[in-house]
Design a protein around this motif. Structure first.
Motif, PDB file in Angstrom:
ATOM      1  N   ASP A 202      -4.430  -4.540  -9.739  1.00 22.87           N
ATOM      2  CA  ASP A 202      -4.957  -3.595  -8.757  1.00 22.87           C
ATOM      3  C   ASP A 202      -4.115  -2.331  -8.650  1.00 22.87           C
ATOM      4  OD1 ASP A 202      -7.000  -5.355  -8.143  1.00 22.87           O
ATOM      5  OD2 ASP A 202      -5.865  -6.335  -6.535  1.00 22.87           O
ATOM      6  N   GLU A 437       2.724  -3.788  -5.581  1.00 25.37           N
ATOM      7  CA  GLU A 437       1.674  -4.540  -4.883  1.00 25.37           C
ATOM      8  C   GLU A 437       2.132  -4.951  -3.487  1.00 25.37           C
ATOM      9  OE1 GLU A 437       0.476  -7.807  -7.253  1.00 25.37           O
ATOM     10  OE2 GLU A 437      -0.777  -6.614  -8.608  1.00 25.37           O
ATOM     11  N   MET A 438       3.374  -5.402  -3.371  1.00 23.12           N
ATOM     12  CA  MET A 438       3.893  -5.779  -2.051  1.00 23.12           C
ATOM     13  C   MET A 438       3.974  -4.564  -1.132  1.00 23.12           C
ATOM     14  SD  MET A 438       6.820  -8.658  -2.847  1.00 23.12           S
ATOM     15  CE  MET A 438       7.723  -7.671  -4.061  1.00 23.12           C
ATOM     16  N   THR A 441       0.464  -3.578  -0.003  1.00 25.33           N
ATOM     17  CA  THR A 441      -0.057  -4.509   1.005  1.00 25.33           C
ATOM     18  C   THR A 441       0.422  -4.111   2.392  1.00 25.33           C
ATOM     19  OG1 THR A 441      -0.111  -6.310  -0.613  1.00 25.33           O
ATOM     20  CG2 THR A 441      -0.130  -6.923   1.716  1.00 25.33           C
ATOM     21  N   TRP A 442       1.689  -3.751   2.476  1.00 25.65           N
ATOM     22  CA  TRP A 442       2.234  -3.306   3.765  1.00 25.65           C
ATOM     23  C   TRP A 442       1.627  -1.969   4.194  1.00 25.65           C
ATOM     24  CZ3 TRP A 442       6.279   0.544   4.738  1.00 25.65           C
ATOM     25  CH2 TRP A 442       6.694   0.558   6.074  1.00 25.65           C
ATOM     26  N   SER A 444      -1.305  -0.823   3.386  1.00 24.64           N
ATOM     27  CA  SER A 444      -2.698  -1.065   3.785  1.00 24.64           C
ATOM     28  C   SER A 444      -2.766  -1.597   5.211  1.00 24.64           C
ATOM     29  CB  SER A 444      -3.361  -2.051   2.821  1.00 24.64           C
ATOM     30  OG  SER A 444      -3.393  -1.525   1.509  1.00 24.64           O
ATOM     31  N   TRP A 445      -1.801  -2.434   5.573  1.00 23.26           N
ATOM     32  CA  TRP A 445      -1.762  -2.935   6.954  1.00 23.26           C
ATOM     33  C   TRP A 445      -1.492  -1.792   7.930  1.00 23.26           C
ATOM     34  CZ3 TRP A 445       2.335  -3.077  10.497  1.00 23.26           C
ATOM     35  CH2 TRP A 445       2.071  -3.791  11.673  1.00 23.26           C
TER      36      TRP A 445
END
Length: 614
Positions: A202, A437-438, A441-442, A444-445
């Motif tokens: 992604d 990616e990690m 993810t943060w 996106s939150w």
């Protein structure tokens, strides 16, 4: 002199952005100031500082004369040429920059053409050569306040025509030859190696942007996350990345020189380090396509490396001024680019508070937080003006994202891209993808928080000017007594004074949506939108035209939307508008076709009275 390149920028900006009369007055004022400086200093330096203005005149003459003639609009040509950027795929269309081969190009064709190919017969790769039958069109764009300016973008990129590929047996890959855009032939294999190593990941689009400056794989949702968190600048190879690689080159060059000195090779670390730093920075800038931010960073590295090699010290502001002069000289139309302003403004914010390096951890952490605050404060008005949005979580997001991307992700991604290109191990690329990616993810939150971003409606020009003065006063590096008073200058922007006032009785604005219709009807306290424009292959007029027009008019709500019928050239933008203006009442006689369960039906003879207007 440090001031001269900035005066040249003011001269060029006045010529580009202001109306004729204010532009003339501003240019006269700056010219008089240059004359005063010349009489008190050196006429030679002042004369050199005016060279970018001459370059601007030449660039405008060349690019405006290299446009498709009106009598060739709609004509078909069979052209040999090269794909000179990374093609963008959207739906059934593929769009790319096409540069005709000068050896076979008809004289009446421009040097660069923006081509759209619907359902191409084969994959169109960056750097490939094609023999195509093109239907040419002049550069035109929709003319709407607050919307995308296609002619300006074409002028900046040097595109003289647009075209689409006609179905024909003549369309085929061309034979290899001397490419007219050799840089893309070097960048494309690296991009292919990155995509091959990250199949199914992604974050492949993000790493392509960070390694070869190719952002064609990033979707609108990806950009929404980056904009809402204020981290979109990380996807542009900028001074941070160039400076990091130059620093590694400096360290490696000095270490290499010391090793050679031990085996009786006479190599001075003071010369080898800056030279390798410059080579590393130039290589990365070339891999990124010499974009404006990378060009600015490369000039700064070149000035610093030259001064270090000669044993001289050049101040940071002098280095930045030299970079500004170099960019304006070689790309005088750069002020038309958003990246130009964001790049130089970010560095100026950093330099405005720079002092000696702090070695104690608590003090260094404090300096990091203060620096982050200065960047956010300095870029906030500019970001609000250019993007219409300000991220409330930007300080927190950048506090972690900048060091993670700059110090970990980019070095690993570059090492992995090179090793993957050489068919060696690609584990550095995989490691950078896992870390990214990690981080995403943060982010996106954070972007999902209701208060993550705040939309800023367009304001009057004088309001932005006052905000710019207030920003400079707040960031001034020495004690500045009127600083507290200057904070009040942010008032017109914060209070919301739109460039267009409230109509005295009635205002009707017909948006330019191409084939279709969208009309904004305003009374003193009510707003009606009649039709929503067409849907396109890669979007719709609701998002790209109607919403920016509504924002320019200072409208935060709609009282009613009337859709005349369900044809896509009249209803195609409805969904995008409702996402931006939820809860708006829709009236239509085609509720079933549009799949609207709560729409009001339209009946012949319906009418209503708003603020004395029926």
């Amino acid at each position: 002199m440090i001031l001269l390149p900035w005066l040249t920028l003011a001269l060029i900006s006045a010529a580009m952005w202001l109306p004729p009369v204010p532009a003339g007055l501003a240019m006269v004022a700056v010219s008089l100031l240059l004359i005063v400086i010349g009489r008190n200093g050196s006429w030679l330096v002042v004369s050199i500082s005016v060279l970018p203005v001459m370059a601007l005149a030449f660039a405008l003459h060349w690019r405006l004369s290299d446009r498709l003639a009106a009598d060739l609009h709609g004509q078909d040509f069979v052209v040999d040429g090269w794909v000179c950027d990374f093609p963008r795929h959207s739906g059934r269309a593929t769009r790319f920059l096409f540069v005709p081969d000068p050896a076979s190009k008809p004289a009446e064709l421009p040097a660069r053409i923006r081509v759209t190919w619907y359902e191409p017969a084969a994959e169109v790769a960056a750097g490939s050569r094609w023999h195509l039958k093109l239907r040419l069109r002049q550069i035109r764009g929709l003319s709407n306040p607050g919307g995308f300016d296609a002619p300006r973008q074409a002028l900046l990129s040097g595109v003289g025509a647009r075209a689409y590929v006609r179905p024909s047996k003549l369309n085929r890959p061309g034979h290899n030859g001397s490419p007219v855009c050799p840089l893309i032939r070097w960048r494309a294999p690296v991009a292919v190696a990155v995509e091959r190593s990250l199949q199914g990941s992604d974050v492949a689009g993000y790493l392509l942007a960070l390694t070869v400056g190719a952002r064609h794989r990033l979707e609108s949702g990806d950009w929404d996350v980056l904009r809402r968190t204020g981290t979109a600048h990380l996807m542009a190879i900028s001074g941070l990345h160039i400076g990091l690689l130059a620093g590694l080159g400096l360290w490696a060059g000095r270490c290499f020189a010391r090793v050679l000195a031990r085996i009786s090779w006479v190599v001075k670390p003071a010369m080898a380090g800056p030279l390798l730093a410059l080579i590393a920075a130039a290589g990365y800038a070339a891999l990124a396509g010499f974009s404006i931010p990378t060009s600015r960073a490369l000039v700064m590295v070149a000035v610093a490396a030259g001064a270090s090699g000669l044993g001289r010290t050049v101040g940071a502001w002098r280095t930045l001024s030299a970079a500004l002069f170099g960019v304006l000289l070689f790309e005088p139309l750069a002020p038309l680019s958003i990246g130009f302003w964001m790049s130089f403004a970010a560095v100026a914010c950093l330099l405005s508070g720079s002092t000696a390096v702090v070695r104690r951890v608590p003090a260094a952490l404090t300096r990091l937080l203060v620096t982050q605050f200065r960047i956010v404060l300095g870029l906030a008005p500019l970001a609000a003006l250019l993007f219409g949005q300000f991220s409330m979580v930007s300080p927190l997001a950048n506090l972690f994202a900048v060091p993670v991307v700059g110090l970990i992700v980019v070095p690993l991604a570059l090492a992995g891209a090179i090793t993957a290109w050489l068919d060696l191990a690609d584990w550095p690329l995989q490691a950078s993808a896992a870390i990214l990616e990690m981080l995403l993810t943060w982010l996106s939150w954070l972007a999902g928080l209701s208060f993550a971003a705040r939309d800023v409606l367009p304001r009057a020009g004088w309001a932005w000017l006052l905000a710019a003065v207030a920003t400079v006063a707040c960031l001034w590096p020495v004690p500045f007594p009127p600083r507290r008073v200057a904070l009040w200058l942010f008032g017109p922007v914060l209070l919301g004074i739109p460039p267009v006032g409230v109509p005295a009785r009635l205002r009707v604005t017909v948006a330019d949506v191409g084939q279709g219709l969208a009309v904004v009807v305003q009374t003193r306290r009510h707003v009606l939108l009649y039709d929503t424009g067409p849907a396109y292959d890669n979007g719709d007029a609701g998002r790209s035209v109607v919403v920016p027009t509504l924002r320019y008019l200072g409208l935060t709500r709609l009282d009613r939307i009337v859709v005349s019928h369900s044809d896509t050239d009249h209803s195609g933008g409805l969904r995008s508008i409702l996402r931006q203006y939820p809860g708006t009442r829709v009236m239509t006689s085609a509720a079933a076709d549009l799949r609207l369960n709560d729409a009001w039906p339209c009946h012949a003879g319906q009418s209503w009275n708003w603020d004395g207007v029926q």
